[in-house]
Design an enzyme around this catalytic site. Structure first.
Site, short mmCIF file in Angstrom:
data_model
loop_
_atom_site.label_atom_id
_atom_site.label_comp_id
_atom_site.label_asym_id
_atom_site.label_seq_id
_atom_site.Cartn_x
_atom_site.Cartn_y
_atom_site.Cartn_z
NE ARG A 174 -43.80 -2.43 -88.41
CZ ARG A 174 -43.84 -1.80 -89.58
NH1 ARG A 174 -44.12 -2.51 -90.68
NH2 ARG A 174 -43.61 -0.52 -89.68
CE LYS A 196 -33.69 -13.21 -70.35
NZ LYS A 196 -32.69 -13.11 -69.26
CD GLU A 238 -25.71 -20.29 -68.06
OE1 GLU A 238 -26.59 -20.38 -67.18
OE2 GLU A 238 -25.28 -19.20 -68.48
CE LYS A 280 -33.99 -19.93 -70.16
NZ LYS A 280 -32.84 -19.93 -71.11
CD GLU A 290 -34.64 -11.63 -66.95
OE1 GLU A 290 -34.01 -10.58 -66.79
OE2 GLU A 290 -34.23 -12.59 -67.62
NE ARG A 294 -36.31 -16.17 -69.52
CZ ARG A 294 -36.61 -16.21 -70.80
NH1 ARG A 294 -37.82 -15.89 -71.22
NH2 ARG A 294 -35.69 -16.59 -71.68
CG ASN A 298 -30.11 -13.46 -65.70
OD1 ASN A 298 -29.53 -13.81 -66.72
ND2 ASN A 298 -31.34 -12.96 -65.72
CG HIS A 301 -25.91 -14.74 -65.93
ND1 HIS A 301 -25.90 -15.89 -65.19
CD2 HIS A 301 -26.06 -15.13 -67.23
CE1 HIS A 301 -26.04 -16.94 -66.00
NE2 HIS A 301 -26.13 -16.50 -67.24
CG HIS A 305 -23.72 -10.27 -68.23
ND1 HIS A 305 -25.08 -10.06 -68.28
CD2 HIS A 305 -23.52 -11.49 -68.79
CE1 HIS A 305 -25.67 -11.10 -68.85
NE2 HIS A 305 -24.74 -11.98 -69.16
CG HIS A 318 -22.16 -16.38 -71.22
ND1 HIS A 318 -22.34 -15.14 -70.63
CD2 HIS A 318 -23.24 -17.13 -70.86
CE1 HIS A 318 -23.47 -15.15 -69.94
NE2 HIS A 318 -24.03 -16.33 -70.06
#
Length: 425
Positions: A174, A196, A238, A280, A290, A294, A298, A301, A305, A318
């Site tokens: 956990r 993330k 990026e 960042k 997010e 935030r 992206n 992205h 993606h 990526h």
């Protein structure tokens, strides 16, 4: 080839954050975090003092702040002392991949072993291995050697390793601590910072994961000396993103200093990594989970993606997919008249100067239906509504919105897939 917009309208920058519940649209303008182009031309300004590293702090609530160490020429003692400082218990599990292992595993294992008990695990390299099955190997190893909740996982590698190790740390017993030791530009400037974590699913990239912040991020830019050119260029996409969405001064600096970055100039690289991490960190502080701001990180992205998923994981790096996605987002923004033609052309020129792709190749399997399928499953979809990050206004401004011209989006997709094999089947 740049998609020419029929509109040459430059809109004034949007200065306020619109309430999410009212218009499901966010507009952002943020002050640059370092000096303007005219005062930052000298790369000797990369550090505030004579130390061989800088520290950027990710300022979070509830005492969860953590440092990002960004440096070059670290001594062995510095590396060992810094990492040991952020390993709370007596045990550490150092995880890397089979490409990084021959270069750096022994070094980091020996340095941490001077302070802690270290176990190691080597995973296969590549985006195609960012899966639940490979993640299971991390959990298996931790259980086999009897690690308890006071242990710390160490992620040594690029974004794939960082994401998987972070997710494993989030779910093992956990939640246990972990440390990021990124070895690629992409990981240094983006994925290692902000918590993330996750793995891919056949139906979508990074669809299984959690927010789990590291204890620290340790960046040694000397590791970039072994990074292949293609991966170096991928990570630069990026850095370009930060300039487009919030930091015009960084974008202008990149226009003047891209050759130095591609040549791996140590001061240029340290400067760019630090500026990116500052951007960042500021965004993560304002919006850790997010909810709005935030999401602007992206840019490109959602399209990117879809390209990664639709082309098959591992076909594109990526950052390469994000570069094409950024070109698509900029083209769509210009199509709607949200940015002027000059900014569109500057965006293309900078990406191309970084040797990044801005078009899909003719053998790409992508078509309109494939784009729309994967974009509909994007994590930024809310209540069935697709939301995109698009450029709007002057350089350094963007919006996160579901209120855009869908015809412009479809037209942009059609233009980008027009020559693709997938669109001609």
């Amino acid at each position: 080839m740049i998609r020419q917009s029929p509109f040459l309208v430059g809109l004034a920058a949007v200065l306020s954050l619109l309430l999410f519940g009212i218009q499901s649209s966010f507009a952002f303008q943020t002050k640059p975090v370092f000096a303007s182009k005219s005062s930052s031309a000298s790369l000797s300004m990369a550090s505030d003092d004579d130390k061989n590293y800088d520290i950027v702090t990710v300022d979070l609530a509830d005492g969860r702040d953590y440092p990002i160490y960004i440096g070059t020429g670290y001594t062995d003692d510095q590396i060992g002392d810094v990492l040991a400082k952020h390993i709370e218990g007596k045990d550490a599990l150092l995880i890397t991949n089979d490409r990084i292992s021959p270069m750096y595993l022994d070094k980091f294992e020996s340095l941490v072993k001077q302070h802690k008990t270290v176990h190691t695990l080597v995973l296969p390299d590549g985006e195609e291995h960012k899966t639940m099955d490979v993640l299971q190997k991390i959990l298996d190893k931790a259980l086999e050697v009897g690690l308890d909740r006071k242990c710390t996982f160490l992620a040594l590698g690029g974004g794939v390793i960082g994401d998987m190790v972070g997710f494993a740390a989030a779910i093992y017993q956990r939640g246990v601590n972990f440390v990021q030791i990124p070895t690629t530009v992409m990981a240094m400037v983006d994925s290692s910072v902000g918590g993330k974590t996750g793995v891919n699913h056949p139906l979508g990239k990074n669809m299984i994961g959690a927010f789990h912040q590291p204890q620290c991020v340790f960046i040694d830019t000397d590791t970039l000396s072994t990074l292949p050119d293609r991966e170096l260029q991928s990570g630069i996409s990026e850095i370009v993103k930060y300039g487009l969405i919030r930091d015009a001064a960084l974008f202008e600096w990149l226009e003047e200093n891209m050759d130095a970055l591609l040549a791996r100039d140590p001061l240029a690289m340290r400067y760019a990594v630090k500026a990116s991490c500052e951007n960042k960190a500021a965004v993560v502080k304002a919006d850790e989970k997010e909810a709005g701001l935030r999401a602007t990180l992206n840019l490109g992205h959602t399209f990117g993606h879809a390209i990664e998923s639709g082309s098959g994981y591992g076909t594109w790096l990526h950052g390469e997919a994000v570069s094409i996605g950024t070109a698509m987002a900029a083209s769509m923004s210009a199509e709607m008249g949200w940015i002027d033609q000059d900014l569109l052309e500057r965006t293309y020129r900078l990406l191309e100067k970084a040797n990044l792709p801005v078009d899909l190749p003719v053998d790409s399997p992508m078509d309109q239906a494939t784009f729309l399928k994967y974009m509909a499953a994007d994590k930024k979809v809310a209540n069935g509504q697709l939301r995109l990050i698009l450029l709007k206004g002057a350089l350094g401004n963007c919006v996160f919105t579901g209120e855009f011209d869908e015809d412009a989006m479809v037209k942009t997709i059609d233009e980008f897939v027009a020559e693709c094999a997938g669109a001609k089947v």
